[in-house]
Enzyme design. Structure first.
Site, PDB file in Angstrom:
ATOM      1  N   PHE A   1       4.572  -2.387   2.522  1.00 42.06           N
ATOM      2  CA  PHE A   1       4.763  -1.104   3.425  1.00 42.06           C
ATOM      3  C   PHE A   1       5.912  -0.198   3.470  1.00 42.06           C
ATOM      4  CE2 PHE A   1       5.407   0.594   7.708  1.00 42.06           C
ATOM      5  CZ  PHE A   1       4.183   0.788   8.217  1.00 42.06           C
ATOM      6  N   GLU A   2       6.875  -0.962   2.964  1.00 41.10           N
ATOM      7  CA  GLU A   2       8.095   0.180   2.441  1.00 41.10           C
ATOM      8  C   GLU A   2       7.779   0.986   1.438  1.00 41.10           C
ATOM      9  OE1 GLU A   2      11.326  -2.463   1.148  1.00 41.10           O
ATOM     10  OE2 GLU A   2      12.744  -0.727   1.315  1.00 41.10           O
TER      11      GLU A   2
ATOM     12  N   THR B   1       9.282  -4.380   0.113  1.00 42.01           N
ATOM     13  CA  THR B   1       8.014  -4.732   0.697  1.00 42.01           C
ATOM     14  C   THR B   1       6.967  -3.733   0.503  1.00 42.01           C
ATOM     15  OG1 THR B   1       7.687  -3.664   3.052  1.00 42.01           O
ATOM     16  CG2 THR B   1       9.167  -5.529   2.731  1.00 42.01           C
TER      17      THR B   1
ATOM     18  N   ASP C   1       5.011  -2.985  12.966  1.00 40.19           N
ATOM     19  CA  ASP C   1       4.042  -1.876  13.353  1.00 40.19           C
ATOM     20  C   ASP C   1       5.026  -0.956  14.476  1.00 40.19           C
ATOM     21  OD1 ASP C   1       1.760  -2.839  12.043  1.00 40.19           O
ATOM     22  OD2 ASP C   1       2.197  -4.562  13.373  1.00 40.19           O
TER      23      ASP C   1
ATOM     24  N   ASP D   1      10.941   2.017   8.526  1.00 40.51           N
ATOM     25  CA  ASP D   1      10.950   3.634   8.124  1.00 40.51           C
ATOM     26  C   ASP D   1      10.591   4.615   9.181  1.00 40.51           C
ATOM     27  OD1 ASP D   1       8.295   3.019   8.427  1.00 40.51           O
ATOM     28  OD2 ASP D   1       7.660   3.853   6.538  1.00 40.51           O
TER      29      ASP D   1
ATOM     30  N   GLU E   1      10.227 -15.464   8.931  1.00 42.37           N
ATOM     31  CA  GLU E   1       9.841 -13.807   8.466  1.00 42.37           C
ATOM     32  C   GLU E   1       8.427 -13.564   9.540  1.00 42.37           C
ATOM     33  OE1 GLU E   1       9.038 -12.019   4.668  1.00 42.37           O
ATOM     34  OE2 GLU E   1       8.605 -10.077   6.061  1.00 42.37           O
TER      35      GLU E   1
HETATM   36  C1  LIG Z   1       3.472  -2.830   9.471  1.00 43.50           C
HETATM   37  S1  LIG Z   1       3.009  -4.495   8.825  1.00 43.50           S
HETATM   38  C2  LIG Z   1       4.476  -4.893   7.607  1.00 43.50           C
HETATM   39  C3  LIG Z   1       4.133  -5.984   6.852  1.00 43.50           C
HETATM   40  C4  LIG Z   1       5.257  -6.420   5.580  1.00 43.50           C
HETATM   41  N1  LIG Z   1       6.431  -6.835   6.660  1.00 43.50           N
HETATM   42  C5  LIG Z   1       5.573  -5.355   5.071  1.00 43.50           C
HETATM   43  O1  LIG Z   1       6.763  -4.675   5.149  1.00 43.50           O
HETATM   44  O2  LIG Z   1       4.887  -5.022   3.542  1.00 43.50           O
HETATM   45  C6  LIG Z   1       3.495  -5.532  10.340  1.00 43.50           C
HETATM   46  C7  LIG Z   1       2.708  -6.681   9.962  1.00 43.50           C
HETATM   47  O3  LIG Z   1       3.299  -7.570  11.292  1.00 43.50           O
HETATM   48  C8  LIG Z   1       2.107  -8.233  11.669  1.00 43.50           C
HETATM   49  N2  LIG Z   1       2.276  -8.472  13.013  1.00 43.50           N
HETATM   50  C9  LIG Z   1       2.404  -7.484  14.081  1.00 43.50           C
HETATM   51  N3  LIG Z   1       2.375  -8.208  15.547  1.00 43.50           N
HETATM   52  C10 LIG Z   1       2.383  -9.456  15.266  1.00 43.50           C
HETATM   53  C11 LIG Z   1       2.694 -10.500  15.925  1.00 43.50           C
HETATM   54  N4  LIG Z   1       2.748 -10.421  17.247  1.00 43.50           N
HETATM   55  N5  LIG Z   1       2.439 -11.657  15.579  1.00 43.50           N
HETATM   56  C12 LIG Z   1       2.773 -11.901  14.045  1.00 43.50           C
HETATM   57  N6  LIG Z   1       2.608 -11.057  13.290  1.00 43.50           N
HETATM   58  C13 LIG Z   1       2.573  -9.822  13.855  1.00 43.50           C
HETATM   59  C14 LIG Z   1       0.875  -7.461  11.410  1.00 43.50           C
HETATM   60  O4  LIG Z   1      -0.209  -8.467  11.294  1.00 43.50           O
HETATM   61  C15 LIG Z   1       1.255  -6.896   9.982  1.00 43.50           C
HETATM   62  O5  LIG Z   1       1.240  -7.784   8.854  1.00 43.50           O
END
Ligand SMILES: C[S@@+](CC[C@H](N)C(=O)[O-])C[C@H]1O[C@@H](n2cnc3c(N)ncnc32)[C@H](O)[C@@H]1O
Length: 185
Positions: free
Chosen positions: A163-164, A161, A89, A125, A14
């Protein structure tokens, strides 16, 4: 990965597990699958480590590092069965689009680390990111959309999740995509 896990089992990676609730739930529900979580968000890593200890899980490992570098330097070719990228993101501003994780070069790298028949599960989303994900994935030879060309996965098998949940509260529509690496790519 054999050095990381005591037992050789199918491997799910993941990317960007955030605070890790859904990774914890999957690892508890699927004890015969090894899970590798990659994120750079340290509070999430701390929370997830606590959950791993609380539930005495032996099938989860975490790496706190940029996922692009981990895929390039630490994962062997054809060693992964499933890759999850749930709500990466969205980088909504046009000038930031290049920071999006789902890009042709990275997804080709992910493809090289998947075994034949391995899968990539994406969710977002943010409708413009959904379009972008589809455009990237549909153009990579050797990936096929498991739900049909340009189709979303209507009943995805995964926990909600954090964020979802936030997105759903704001009225966002959530979409999942599932792609499979073909035998001969
Ligand atoms: C919008 S959050 C979503 C988190 C989770 N999947 C959720 O749905 O609740 C995006 C996550 O991706 C991680 N992330 C972004 N770019 C990354 C990278 N290049 N390598 C590892 N993690 C990354 C961020 O730190 C963040 O925790």
């Amino acid at each position: 990965m054999r050095q990381l896990f005591p037992l050789a089992r199918p491997l799910t990676v993941e990317i960007g597990f955030g605070s890790g609730e859904s990774l914890l739930e999957m690892a508890r529900e699927q004890p015969r699958v090894n899970f590798l979580g990659i994120d750079v968000y340290q509070p999430g890593i701390g929370r997830l480590l606590q959950g791993i200890v609380e539930h005495d899980l032996t099938n989860v490992r975490l790496i706190c590092h940029d996922a692009v570098e981990v895929f390039a330097g630490n994962l062997a070719v054809e060693s992964v069965d499933r890759v999850l990228m749930l709500f990466p993101d969205p980088w909504p501003r046009k000038r930031h689009h290049k920071r999006r994780l789902v890009q042709p070069d990275f997804m080709r790298l992910v493809q090289s680390r998947l075994r034949s028949g391995g899968e990539v599960h994406l969710a977002t989303d943010w409708p413009p990111y959904l379009e972008h994900m589809m455009a990237v994935m549909e153009r990579i030879p050797g990936f096929s959309n498991c739900c049909g060309e340009n189709a979303c996965w209507e009943s995805p098998e995964r926990p909600l999740t954090r964020f979802e949940l936030r997105g759903r509260r704001l009225g966002h529509e959530v979409r999942d995509l599932l792609y499979r690496k073909s035998e001969f790519s």
